[in-house]
Design an enzyme around this catalytic site. Structure first.
Site, short mmCIF file in Angstrom:
data_model
loop_
_atom_site.label_atom_id
_atom_site.label_comp_id
_atom_site.label_asym_id
_atom_site.label_seq_id
_atom_site.Cartn_x
_atom_site.Cartn_y
_atom_site.Cartn_z
CG ASN A 230 46.80 40.99 37.99
OD1 ASN A 230 47.16 41.40 38.78
ND2 ASN A 230 45.53 41.02 37.77
CE1 TYR B 4 30.39 37.96 32.53
CE2 TYR B 4 31.91 36.97 30.98
CZ TYR B 4 31.61 36.84 32.05
OH TYR B 4 31.72 35.90 33.48
CB SER C 268 29.08 29.76 35.88
OG SER C 268 29.82 31.11 37.10
CB SER D 235 35.75 37.79 41.42
OG SER D 235 35.20 39.23 41.78
CE LYS E 92 41.06 49.83 41.85
NZ LYS E 92 40.53 49.39 40.54
#
Length: 319
Positions: free
Chosen positions: A296, A60, A157, A213, A223
């Site tokens: 959220n 990241y 993952s 996600s 959006k």
């Protein structure tokens, strides 16, 4: 740290407890959000809301997410936090600076610990399956890292059921620590692989599940109802190609009526649905602002009934 408004769940069969909502750094911290003061404020809100699980990865922002989140997390007692990072993707042009070899994993975990500023990781994920490295080699170095106290648990993952089973078999045969947690992509717009392949195997082995996600990079918030002008879909081609279709746009628009009936946003409804799916330990949120995180977090107030679950699964059917 404990907040009575935040549900906490065991990570599968192990004793580690994670907040049902967590906060991740993918594409945001160190990427689109580089100001330390802003990152610190967002992480402070998350912590005060009861979030104890913070998910990062070396890839990241090429280490910047670990650095900036690590700096902000120093504000809180380390023993109250569950911090994860990941290893797999290339971090440089060097031929060995990638994959799940013993060399890369050992060097990567040391670099991640240094960037984050911690002595250990609570969870260390193999960010993908590595077909070029024997699973036994990967399993043994993860086992070694646990014995050396550099990590407490390890996980996978985006591994398939078959790959998870392979790792479990090696662990059982050699007496090594098993992977305890799988981090899959899962949302109303990404269901089939997880529900049909990954979840049954993960639950069979008592693995915790922490999804990434959950809003399909903003698609499920509405959006992009009128086109793409900003956000992840404007910046990341593969996400746009995966989620931005006329069929998905129509589904998301139709979801609004159900959200309106419940008095919530579409994003809150999508998150509430995920929280109530079988086997789910924690839903990893992304946030670029205090306001986005506050919205959220309010998904915890959205009622989820069997009828709502059925309506959403019918709207977002994959069969």
């Amino acid at each position: 740290m404990f907040n009575p408004t935040m549900p906490y769940r065991n990570a599968g069969r192990c004793g580690l407890k994670l907040s049902s909502l967590s906060l991740g750094g993918w594409t945001t911290f160190g990427g689109t959000v580089k100001d330390f003061t802003s990152v610190r404020s967002i992480l402070r809100l998350a912590y005060e809301a009861g979030i104890n699980f913070f998910d990062i990865a070396d890839i990241y922002a090429k280490g910047e997410s670990e650095r900036i989140m690590g700096g902000a997390l120093k504000d809180f007692p380390r023993h109250e936090l569950v911090i994860s990072s990941k290893v797999f993707w290339p971090m440089s042009d060097d031929i060995n600076d990638r994959g799940l070899s013993r060399k890369h994993i050992l060097e990567s975990v040391n670099k991640s610990l240094q960037r984050i500023g911690t002595d250990y990781l609570d969870i260390y994920f193999c960010h993908r399956y590595d077909p070029e490295t024997p699973v036994e080699e990967t399993v043994r170095i993860m086992d070694d890292l646990i014995h050396h106290g550099k990590i407490l648990y390890w996980g996978t993952s985006e591994w398939t059921a078959e790959q998870i089973q392979e790792a479990m078999d090696v662990c059982d045969q050699g007496g090594y620590y098993r992977p305890q947690i799988e981090q899959p992509q899962y949302s109303l717009l990404a269901r089939e692989k997880f529900e049909e392949n990954v979840r049954p195997k993960a639950q069979e082995h008592g693995m915790g599940l922490v999804t990434w996600s959950p809003l399909a990079s903003g698609m499920l918030t509405g959006k992009y109802d009128n086109g793409i002008s900003e956000g992840r879909l404007s910046r990341i081609d593969w996400l746009r190609e995966t989620f931005y279709t006329e069929e998905n746009l129509e589904r998301v628009r139709n979801m609004k009526a159900l959200a309106d009936e419940l008095g919530c946003t579409r994003g809150q409804l999508a998150l509430a649905w995920l929280l109530n799916q079988p086997g789910m330990t924690s839903v990893i949120l992304g946030a670029t602002s205090i306001e986005q995180l506050q919205e959220n977090l309010s998904c915890l107030k959205v009622p989820m009934t069997e009828d709502i679950d059925k309506s959403l699964k019918k709207l977002f059917t994959y069969s």
